[in-house]
Design a protein around this motif. Structure first.
Motif: not given
Length: 256
Positions: A135-140, A151-161
């Motif tokens: 999962v790749l999430l973007g926000g301000k 999302f579940s605690a084991t989710a592979n989450i990437c992010a940009t802000t």
């Protein structure tokens, strides 16, 4: 099959800026819902909002007969919904539209801003199938990524802000994971159109299938008003009935 149901408001949670979450519950069992589908909500207590408001489905709990919505205040309708009180009733038409596919083996889900919402339910459907999407999430800012907690605690989450307060600084399309997409068999995205267009272009250039969820103005939800028509390789199609999810290659204003 579409249903018109009264839901009781269980929670109305204000979030950062102009966002809020609504948790609503039905007295009866929920109709089967697919990830990517949406609802149309009748806005109460106002004579300024004639038409229902389309809202994507963030999460579903069949045991509790509840739906979760993540909503951004952008006009009179959503402003009124943000002031709804716990215990009040909302009349909702559901489920509307088509859905994301869930047959991929290694999907990449990309969400921007309020467009993260439908990816929560999509992620959970993959989990039920034994698949762990990236999962790749973007926000301000970091605060604008509050949906991460669903999302579940084991989710592979990437992010940009935009300000670098969470993950990498910059746009989702500039995240390091976008430099090598060969391991993914599909990209599924929802968010600002300019973001999805950029994601779709990268997907096309790397030969990865891409599904996008459009956020056109969907006034009726059943293809009658023609407010949400978009140009596709098949001709003009209503986003509320033929979408909101499309293969990016079918959208004439996405990949050229």
């Amino acid at each position: 099959m579409k249903h018109i149901v009264d839901f009781k408001v269980l929670k109305n949670t204000p979030l950062q800026d102009s966002d809020f979450e609504l948790l609503v519950q039905s007295d009866t069992d929920l109709e089967h819902i697919l990830p990517g589908q949406f609802v149309n909500i009748l806005v109460p207590h106002t004579n300024k909002t004639l038409l229902r408001r389309p809202v994507s489905i963030c999460d579903v709990d069949y045991g509790q007969r509840s739906l979760l919505f993540y909503i951004r205040k952008v006009g009179n309708g959503t402003q009124t919904l943000s002031n709804i009180q716990v215990g009040e009733t909302l009349n909702i038409i559901y489920p509307l539209g088509n859905s994301f596919s869930t047959i991929a083996k290694n999907p990449l889900l990309i969400g921007g801003g309020a467009g993260i919402a439908p990816l929560v339910f999509l992620f959970k459907q993959y989990e039920k199938n034994g698949i762990k999407p990236t999962v790749l999430l973007g926000g301000k800012t970091e605060k604008s990524l509050s949906l991460r907690r669903h999302f579940s605690a084991t989710a592979n989450i990437c992010a940009t802000t935009d300000d670098g307060s969470c993950g990498e600084k910059g746009l989702v399309t500039c995240h390091s994971i976008m430099q090598n997409l060969s391991d993914f068999d599909i990209i599924q995205t929802c968010g600002p159109q300019i973001m999805m267009q950029a994601v779709a272009k990268i997907a096309e250039n790397t030969g990865v299938k891409c599904e996008v969820s459009l956020e056109n103005t969907m006034a009726c939800g059943v293809g009658a008003c023609l407010c949400c028509v978009t140009k596709t390789t098949k001709g003009n199609e209503c986003v509320c009935t033929n979408g909101p999810v499309f293969d990016s290659k079918e959208l004439l204003n996405f990949v050229k």
